[in-house]
Design a protein around this motif. Structure first.
Motif, PDB file in Angstrom:
ATOM      1  N   UNK A   1       0.883  -1.206   0.059  1.00  0.00           N
ATOM      2  CA  UNK A   1      -0.075   0.114  -0.089  1.00  0.00           C
ATOM      3  C   UNK A   1       0.945   1.458   0.122  1.00  0.00           C
ATOM      4  N   UNK A   2       1.934   1.131   0.692  1.00  0.00           N
ATOM      5  CA  UNK A   2       2.895   2.295   0.868  1.00  0.00           C
ATOM      6  C   UNK A   2       3.595   2.759  -0.424  1.00  0.00           C
ATOM      7  N   UNK A   3       3.784   1.468  -1.320  1.00  0.00           N
ATOM      8  CA  UNK A   3       4.474   1.688  -2.545  1.00  0.00           C
ATOM      9  C   UNK A   3       3.514   2.294  -3.605  1.00  0.00           C
ATOM     10  N   UNK A   4       2.510   2.051  -3.291  1.00  0.00           N
ATOM     11  CA  UNK A   4       1.442   2.404  -4.486  1.00  0.00           C
ATOM     12  C   UNK A   4       1.128   3.924  -4.318  1.00  0.00           C
ATOM     13  N   UNK A   5       1.543   4.347  -3.030  1.00  0.00           N
ATOM     14  CA  UNK A   5       1.312   5.790  -2.853  1.00  0.00           C
ATOM     15  C   UNK A   5       2.303   6.637  -3.511  1.00  0.00           C
ATOM     16  N   UNK A   6       3.412   5.976  -4.265  1.00  0.00           N
ATOM     17  CA  UNK A   6       4.295   6.463  -5.048  1.00  0.00           C
ATOM     18  C   UNK A   6       3.897   6.622  -6.525  1.00  0.00           C
ATOM     19  N   UNK A   7       2.709   6.069  -6.868  1.00  0.00           N
ATOM     20  CA  UNK A   7       2.265   6.110  -8.000  1.00  0.00           C
ATOM     21  C   UNK A   7       1.653   7.641  -8.456  1.00  0.00           C
ATOM     22  N   UNK A   8       1.838   8.063  -9.640  1.00  0.00           N
ATOM     23  CA  UNK A   8       1.005   9.385 -10.169  1.00  0.00           C
ATOM     24  C   UNK A   8      -0.461   9.045  -9.970  1.00  0.00           C
ATOM     25  N   UNK A   9      -1.161  10.244  -9.772  1.00  0.00           N
ATOM     26  CA  UNK A   9      -2.561  10.130  -9.719  1.00  0.00           C
ATOM     27  C   UNK A   9      -3.036   9.402 -10.901  1.00  0.00           C
ATOM     28  N   UNK A  10      -3.932   8.584 -10.905  1.00  0.00           N
ATOM     29  CA  UNK A  10      -4.508   7.800 -12.020  1.00  0.00           C
ATOM     30  C   UNK A  10      -6.025   7.810 -12.035  1.00  0.00           C
ATOM     31  N   UNK A  11      -6.383   9.106 -12.312  1.00  0.00           N
ATOM     32  CA  UNK A  11      -7.772   9.198 -12.368  1.00  0.00           C
ATOM     33  C   UNK A  11      -8.363   8.967 -13.661  1.00  0.00           C
ATOM     34  N   UNK A  12      -9.696   8.687 -13.880  1.00  0.00           N
ATOM     35  CA  UNK A  12     -10.236   8.376 -14.937  1.00  0.00           C
ATOM     36  C   UNK A  12     -10.174   9.360 -15.999  1.00  0.00           C
ATOM     37  N   UNK A  13      -9.835   8.758 -17.334  1.00  0.00           N
ATOM     38  CA  UNK A  13      -9.684   9.693 -18.450  1.00  0.00           C
ATOM     39  C   UNK A  13     -10.864   9.455 -19.575  1.00  0.00           C
ATOM     40  N   UNK A  14     -11.296  10.440 -20.103  1.00  0.00           N
ATOM     41  CA  UNK A  14     -12.531  10.485 -21.100  1.00  0.00           C
ATOM     42  C   UNK A  14     -12.197   9.489 -22.360  1.00  0.00           C
ATOM     43  N   UNK A  15     -11.084   9.998 -23.028  1.00  0.00           N
ATOM     44  CA  UNK A  15     -10.555   9.166 -24.191  1.00  0.00           C
ATOM     45  C   UNK A  15      -9.202   8.906 -24.068  1.00  0.00           C
ATOM     46  N   UNK A  16      -8.592   7.651 -23.450  1.00  0.00           N
ATOM     47  CA  UNK A  16      -7.214   7.252 -23.710  1.00  0.00           C
ATOM     48  C   UNK A  16      -7.008   5.697 -24.043  1.00  0.00           C
ATOM     49  N   UNK A  17      -6.327   5.399 -24.866  1.00  0.00           N
ATOM     50  CA  UNK A  17      -5.925   4.229 -25.281  1.00  0.00           C
ATOM     51  C   UNK A  17      -4.525   3.674 -24.761  1.00  0.00           C
ATOM     52  N   UNK A  18      -3.685   4.494 -24.765  1.00  0.00           N
ATOM     53  CA  UNK A  18      -2.256   4.112 -24.537  1.00  0.00           C
ATOM     54  C   UNK A  18      -1.605   5.264 -24.056  1.00  0.00           C
ATOM     55  N   UNK A  19      -0.545   5.371 -23.399  1.00  0.00           N
ATOM     56  CA  UNK A  19       0.287   6.340 -22.947  1.00  0.00           C
ATOM     57  C   UNK A  19       0.679   7.444 -23.848  1.00  0.00           C
ATOM     58  N   UNK A  20       0.805   6.989 -24.958  1.00  0.00           N
ATOM     59  CA  UNK A  20       1.391   8.097 -26.030  1.00  0.00           C
ATOM     60  C   UNK A  20       0.274   8.709 -26.917  1.00  0.00           C
ATOM     61  N   UNK A  21      -0.874   8.267 -26.823  1.00  0.00           N
ATOM     62  CA  UNK A  21      -2.225   8.690 -27.452  1.00  0.00           C
ATOM     63  C   UNK A  21      -2.636  10.173 -27.162  1.00  0.00           C
ATOM     64  N   UNK A  22      -3.229  10.779 -27.856  1.00  0.00           N
ATOM     65  CA  UNK A  22      -3.849  12.214 -27.408  1.00  0.00           C
ATOM     66  C   UNK A  22      -4.536  11.858 -26.216  1.00  0.00           C
ATOM     67  N   UNK A  23      -4.733  12.548 -25.128  1.00  0.00           N
ATOM     68  CA  UNK A  23      -5.463  12.652 -24.103  1.00  0.00           C
ATOM     69  C   UNK A  23      -6.366  13.615 -23.676  1.00  0.00           C
ATOM     70  N   UNK A  24      -7.703  13.213 -23.464  1.00  0.00           N
ATOM     71  CA  UNK A  24      -8.498  14.435 -22.693  1.00  0.00           C
ATOM     72  C   UNK A  24      -8.723  14.308 -21.243  1.00  0.00           C
TER      73      UNK A  24
END
Length: 413
Positions: free
Chosen positions: A178-201
């Protein structure tokens, strides 16, 4: 936070929680086997562990697409830590019984529906599509190392000292995850996202007004995807027959095969070498061989391994069969995970993953129950032979249409 650092945090959290899972993979069966030799009760632990996947998987998927996935990873691991800390305390004061173990395992299984579902949706947010197979390979290889190679021997050794030590250690490791997971960036839901390099909204996507509507949308997307649906049914058959044998493996190993209890962790750790090898070579094997043949191997090689377990008392032959089955299964895990991550938009990925896992892991408690009942009726070794025949037949019936080309087209959208 750089995405590379984010993947490292995910890797660390998963490695730590999987180590705890590995300890419990040896400690929990040994504890229940010390309380009873009834195969139905022993198999019941597997049923209780995976029963939450039938009840909570779809809501967990909806939560994954509604909430920050980092928060879910942290909360789920803390819940698992609390459950096993309470079990360890009860054992320490002499309150150990099968029902307390069932309760702790059920709580942990409920939390696992949240943690695993969220974790499986994170890699596409941290790495580009071209690196997904490699990222999944690293995660699955680590899982194989710690979950079945490192954790079980530790669990057996800790159980030899004291049951409380094994369960307190697992609880502590879940807290570290659980402590290690705190080091992740925020991962809030995205409207349109398929891959990390795609355009994101950024920002929350348009959503139905209720949790039930969210679940229905995810389930509908999954069920309409004919290939993903077929792959889920195939994987469910793998799990059904795998669990039917796995749920009573501790009885076969410590009985007819003559494995001492203190060495049981090493016995189940041997196939981990195969799983590690499969996970590490998958990124090279899959493009060359194709996903279709890999899935065939993931059915037929374990079926052969079950037959060996049911027909032979030669420990070396048994372990070789389990090793090869683990290689095939690990490669297949990466095929199906990459398919799901590449073919499903991020805004639906949590719910579709949950729908997929409802089918795949929902088969597990039924498999565990079937294994216990078959072993009671026909004996331990005949149950493995029945599972071998059943898995081979399931592959013949379900695999047609699942080809490398079909998998490739689905991944490309």
């Amino acid at each position: 936070m750089p995405k590379r650092s984010g993947f490292a945090a995910l890797w660390a959290s998963q490695a730590t929680s999987n180590t705890a899972d590995g300890i419990l993979a040896a400690a929990a069966p040994l504890l229940v086997a010390s309380l009873t030799r009834d195969p139905v009760i022993v198999a019941g632990m597997t049923v209780v562990q995976f029963l939450p996947w039938l009840v909570f998987t779809l809501p967990a998927g909806a939560l994954t697409d509604r909430m920050d996935r980092r928060t879910l990873l942290v909360a789920g691991n803390l819940l698992r830590a609390l459950g096993f800390a309470l079990l360890a305390t009860s054992v320490a004061v002499g309150w150990q019984n099968v029902w307390l173990l069932y309760a702790a395992v059920f709580v942990a299984g409920t939390a696992e529906t949240i943690v695993d579902n969220a974790a499986l949706t994170v890699p596409p947010r941290l790495v580009p599509r071209a690196q997904l197979e490699r990222a999944n390979g690293r995660l699955f290889a680590t899982q194989s190392v710690v979950n079945t190679f490192v954790g079980p021997p530790i669990g057996s050794m800790l159980m030899a000292v004291a049951a409380t030590l094994a369960f307190f250690t697992s609880a502590g490791l879940f807290a570290v995850a659980a402590a290690a997971a705190l080091l992740l960036p925020q991962l809030r839901p995205a409207a349109h996202r398929t891959h990390a390099t795609d355009a994101e909204t950024d920002g929350p996507p348009p959503r139905p007004s209720s949790m039930a509507a969210d679940i229905a949308a995810g389930w509908g997307h999954f069920w309409r995807h004919r290939l993903l649906r077929r792959v889920a049914l195939i994987s469910a058959s793998f799990n059904f027959f795998g669990t039917a044998t796995g749920a009573i493996l501790v009885l076969l190993a410590t009985g007819p095969l003559g494995v001492p209890e203190a060495w049981y962790g090493l016995f189940i750790a041997v196939p981990a070498a195969g799983a590690i090898l499969g996970s590490l070579v998958a990124e090279r094997v899959i493009p060359r061989v194709g996903g279709g043949p890999v899935m065939w191997a993931a059915a037929l090689v374990p079926a052969a391994s079950f037959a060996v377990l049911g027909l032979s008392a030669n420990l070396v032959l048994v372990l070789v069969g389990m090793f090869l089955a683990a290689v095939a299964t690990a490669c297949n895990q990466i095929v199906v995970s990459t398919l799901r991550q590449a073919a499903v938009p991020d805004a639906l990925l949590g719910r579709v993953t949950a729908a997929y896992r409802l089918i795949v892991l929902g088969a597990v408690p039924f498999g565990g129950l079937a294994g216990g009942l078959l072993a009671s009726a026909f004996g331990l070794q005949p149950t493995f032979v029945i599972a071998a025949v059943g898995l081979a037949l399931a592959a013949v019936l379900l695999m047609p249409g699942v080809t490398s080309e079909a998998l490739r087209r689905a991944e490309l959208g």
